[in-house]
Design an enzyme around this catalytic site. Sequence first.
Site, PDB file in Angstrom:
ATOM      1  N   SER A  20       0.808  -1.221   0.000  1.00 57.17           N
ATOM      2  CA  SER A  20       0.000   0.000   0.000  1.00 57.17           C
ATOM      3  C   SER A  20       0.839   1.268   0.000  1.00 57.17           C
ATOM      4  CB  SER A  20      -0.915   0.014   1.228  1.00 57.17           C
ATOM      5  OG  SER A  20      -0.147   0.080   2.416  1.00 57.17           O
ATOM      6  N   ALA A  41      14.912  -4.227  11.087  1.00 57.03           N
ATOM      7  CA  ALA A  41      14.278  -5.245  10.251  1.00 57.03           C
ATOM      8  C   ALA A  41      13.844  -6.390  11.150  1.00 57.03           C
ATOM      9  CB  ALA A  41      15.248  -5.723   9.186  1.00 57.03           C
ATOM     10  N   THR A  42      12.575  -6.765  11.076  1.00 58.80           N
ATOM     11  CA  THR A  42      12.044  -7.784  11.977  1.00 58.80           C
ATOM     12  C   THR A  42      11.911  -9.165  11.340  1.00 58.80           C
ATOM     13  OG1 THR A  42       9.778  -7.198  11.408  1.00 58.80           O
ATOM     14  CG2 THR A  42      10.768  -6.054  13.301  1.00 58.80           C
ATOM     15  N   HIS A  59      13.416  -2.566  -0.776  1.00 59.56           N
ATOM     16  CA  HIS A  59      13.371  -1.691   0.401  1.00 59.56           C
ATOM     17  C   HIS A  59      14.749  -1.095   0.685  1.00 59.56           C
ATOM     18  CE1 HIS A  59       9.397  -2.362   2.627  1.00 59.56           C
ATOM     19  NE2 HIS A  59       9.247  -2.960   1.456  1.00 59.56           N
TER      20      HIS A  59
END
Length: 189
Positions: A20, A41-42, A59
């Site tokens: 989105s 960052a997870t 990203h």
Amino acid sequence: MNCQELDLGKTILVTGASSSGKSEFAEMLATKTNKSVIYLATAKVDPSDREWQAKIIKHQQRRPKDWQTLAACEELPLCIEQAAESECLLIDSLGTWIANFLELDQIDWKKRCDRLLNSIQNTQAHIILVGEETGWGIVPAYPLGRLFRDRLGYLSRQVGNVVDTTYLVAGGHVLNLSVLGEPLSNYKI
């Protein structure tokens, strides 16, 4: 609302559907804080998942080169607790963090959530969290999918209750839910 009217509260949740633009909006907010940005960052990296690798690279290429990136797959609350006032933590995302702990029972899961919420409320740093929206469509066919959906919904709701500002990115637009709506906790039976 335009760029000059953005609410840059100390703690922000940016939520929205897959692809989105929520991460892009969160990245823009991070640049507006004028603080040293640390991207947390997870997700666990899976080199065999080419689609996921491509998304990670996309990203990475979009972010400014001076941002530091840290893996916070399991120790996200600790990273938040240790952050300095001069830093902006961009946490992407709640959904991938939750995916790391789907095997936990409900008691241990709640303890993890409570620790995360406590760290958000007590940090010295500026925090921007990115969270996915699920549950607006088809009910997942498998128990693990339903568990993920329910845990993400629960955590998003809890985070939304403790942050200063919540944004929703949908249909190519950004909505400041903190201005347009009221917290559900204001309504009692």
